[in-house]
Each structure stands twice: as C-alpha cells, then as structure tokens.
Design an enzyme around this catalytic site. Structure first.
Site, PDB file in Angstrom:
ATOM      1  N   HIS A   1       0.842  -1.198   0.000  1.00  0.00           N
ATOM      2  CA  HIS A   1       0.000   0.000   0.000  1.00  0.00           C
ATOM      3  C   HIS A   1       0.877   1.247   0.000  1.00  0.00           C
ATOM      4  O   HIS A   1       1.805   1.358   0.795  1.00  0.00           O
ATOM      5  CB  HIS A   1      -0.901  -0.018   1.239  1.00  0.00           C
ATOM      6  CG  HIS A   1      -1.899   1.079   1.278  1.00  0.00           C
ATOM      7  ND1 HIS A   1      -1.687   2.257   1.964  1.00  0.00           N
ATOM      8  CD2 HIS A   1      -3.117   1.196   0.708  1.00  0.00           C
ATOM      9  CE1 HIS A   1      -2.743   3.042   1.826  1.00  0.00           C
ATOM     10  NE2 HIS A   1      -3.616   2.432   1.065  1.00  0.00           N
TER      11      HIS A   1
ATOM     12  N   ASP B   1      -7.832  12.505  -7.895  1.00  0.00           N
ATOM     13  CA  ASP B   1      -7.411  11.247  -7.271  1.00  0.00           C
ATOM     14  C   ASP B   1      -8.681  10.468  -6.980  1.00  0.00           C
ATOM     15  O   ASP B   1      -9.458  10.847  -6.100  1.00  0.00           O
ATOM     16  CB  ASP B   1      -6.628  11.519  -5.991  1.00  0.00           C
ATOM     17  CG  ASP B   1      -5.947  10.272  -5.441  1.00  0.00           C
ATOM     18  OD1 ASP B   1      -6.184   9.172  -5.975  1.00  0.00           O
ATOM     19  OD2 ASP B   1      -5.177  10.397  -4.476  1.00  0.00           O
TER      20      ASP B   1
END
Length: 346
Positions: free
Chosen positions: A115, A172
């Site tokens: 991540h 985003d």
C-alpha cells in the site's frame, strides 16, 4: 476531537522510526499519511498504521529494505524489494523527474510493492516539478465486476495532476464508487453508508458498512473498464500480482501483497514554454470558474479544489480522528514507547 497536523505528522514519524525506518524515510511515509488526512481522505491516512504494523510483524514488509531501480531509455522499473509502498513510489518519482527532464517523457512501473497511500500524493509532487503526471495502482480484489456478484479487481486508483500558477489541478479517484477504507471508517463510526457503495455476500446493495463484502464499480461498466486498464498497466505490465493473486492487506498474512504501480511524467517545458502553459491552464481554470453554478451550488470548481479547501481548513483547525482510531493509535504508541500527543487534543 481534533489534533494539530504537525503533531500528528511528528508522532507518526517517531513511531515509524521506532519500527526500524530511517528517520528521513519515516518522515516521508508519515507525510503521505497525514497529507491524506489533511485533504479529507481519512481512509488512506493514519488509520492504516495498525495494518502496516501487522504486515511488518508478519515479515511481509521490511523497514530496512531499499528499492532497486533500473532504466532502459524512458522506461523505468522499480523493484520495491519489500519496503513500504511509499518509499518504492518515491524512488519511481525521483527517477521520473530526472528522466523526463532528460527526454521529455518517462514511464515507470513498480512491482513487489505494498500500500502506497494516495496516488494523488505522487502526481501532485510531480506537478510541482513542472510535470503533467498520471499515477495508477492495482490493489487486492474488493470490487465486483459489472454484472458480477463476487469481488474480482481492486479499487484500482487513478490520479493525475498538472501544474498551475497556484496549486496543481489534480484528480485522485478510485475506480469503485468509493474506497474500501471509507467503508472501514464508517464501521469505526458505526454510521450508515450510501446504498451504491457496496454489496453484501449475496451481491445485494447494502447501507450497513458491517454487511458490505465488496464494492461496486463507479459508473457501472465505465468504472469496471477503467479498473481493467489499470490492472493491465500496473499489474500485468509491471510483473506484479493481478486480481485474485494479490495479497489482502488486512487478512492475508501468508504472502506479500505484490502490488503494482504505473506512473507517467511529461515535462511541460519540452512541449510548450512553461509560462505559456501556465497562462493557458490558468485560463482554463478561470473559464471553469466562470460557468454559472447550478441551483444549490456555490461555485464551479476545478479538480483538486475541494481537497485544497479541506487542506486549508484542517491545517488551521486540526484533523478529526474518530474514537476507535484514536484508541488504536494510542495502543500502537504505547507498545513502542512513543506516547500519542494527547495534549494536542481539543
């Protein structure tokens, strides 16, 4: 309850240093997380720290690991080599900056990663260096395909950013209706979620965050198609795991996640004089702002402006953390003798 962003960033960096990260690397990872909280993307902020620690404990992430970077012309390849996703992405970002400055364009893939926070963090950094950037990542399956019942692809985020005379224009987004982190955040707050976020085990939409087992693609087949593109670029092309082969961050401690990232950087100056570009993109933003707002709307904004407003508000007024997250962070701090800064709470 709120906490000052600088206090939260400093505490996070000290905690990561206690975990074995070098101080400079710890500061970078901390900044990626607190930046997400500052911009209102709490699902990708410090709430992730307990999961990060669990994967270190399982031997799946190594705070001492160093990414390996290779290059062939404008093509850059980064092996995360077991380090934090943020540090692997930073290695790609630095090489993208250098190579795009040399050739005008550069593309990077990252494999064996984990991540990496928000994709937009890296796109905005590149934009501040005079680049137009696109950043993508695949992730563990948690989204049903259009017309399907079971999870197949991840939320597979897509970000872009471009420089302006002020803050970058940036987007985003997850290719799902929302990020799973927002469902997890709703669980900690025990609040209902919109009915188009996810489905239960039978494939039926649910407003109960505790019942959601998979998310829905944004825009139905459109989000599914974008997610497939990202899986090809970030997963297949990079040599990373794809779809069901990816390790789940929270539940699968039998193997590394082996996430893949894909990044593109264009040096604006190689296509158009930079001052001309700024004048044109500022004019585009002004034209968007000049569009008459719809009933109930205050003003038409350009991508990234809502997050910049949240950033300004939270920088001045502090970051809200729910009680469940606070308890987890306090426990993490106590376990490593890095006391959470309670004095910052109000």
């Amino acid at each position: 309850m709120t906490i000052d962003a600088n206090d939260l960033r400093g505490w996070t960096a000290r905690l990561l240093t206690a975990w074995g990260y070098e101080a400079e690397a710890a500061g970078y990872v901390a900044d990626t997380l607190v930046d997400a909280n500052l911009r209102g993307v709490d699902s990708h902020g410090v709430i992730r720290l307990p999961a990060y620690r669990a994967r270190i404990d399982a031997g799946l992430v190594d705070p001492k690991a160093v990414p390996v970077v290779t290059r062939d012309g404008a093509a850059i390849r980064v092996d995360a080599a077991g380090t934090a996703g943020q540090l692997a992405a930073r290695s790609a970002l630095e090489e993208l900056t250098r190579v795009s400055g040399e050739l005008g364009v550069a593309c990077a893939t990252v494999h064996h990663s984990a991540h990496f926070g928000t994709a937009g963090y890296y796109a905005r950094q590149l934009a501040r260096r005079g680049r137009i950037a696109i950043v993508m990542s695949n992730s563990e399956p948690i989204v049903v395909p259009f017309g399907g019942k079971d999870a197949f692809l991840g939320t597979n985020p897509l970000a872009f950013a471009a420089p302006t005379s002020g803050d970058p224009i940036s987007l985003d987004m997850a290719t799902s209706t929302t990020a799973m982190g927002k469902v997890l955040l709703a669980r900690t707050k025990d609040t209902a979620i919109p009915g188009d976020w996810g489905v239960d085990g039978d494939g039926r939409p649910s407003t109960d965050p505790h019942a959601v087992s998979a998310l829905l693609p944004a825009g139905g087949p459109k989000g599914y198609g974008l997610a497939f593109l990202i899986e090809i670029l970030a997963g297949v092309l990079s040599g990373s795991a794809v779809a069901g082969d990816l390790g789940n961050m929270y539940t699968d401690f039998s193997k590394p996640q082996n996430i893949g990232h894909w990044m593109l950087a264009l040096d604006v100056e190689r296509f158009l004089p930079f001052t001309d570009f700024l004048s044109r993109i500022d004019g585009l933003a002004d034209a968007a702002h000049a569009v008459a707002p719809a009933p109930g709307a205050e003003r038409v904004l350009v991508p990234g402006e809502p997050e910049e407003r949240t950033l300004s508000a939270r920088t001045a007024g502090g970051i809200d953390l729910p009680p469940a997250t606070l308890e987890e962070l306090e426990a993490l701090g106590a376990a490593f003798a890095v006391a959470f800064p309670k004095g910052a709470w109000s």
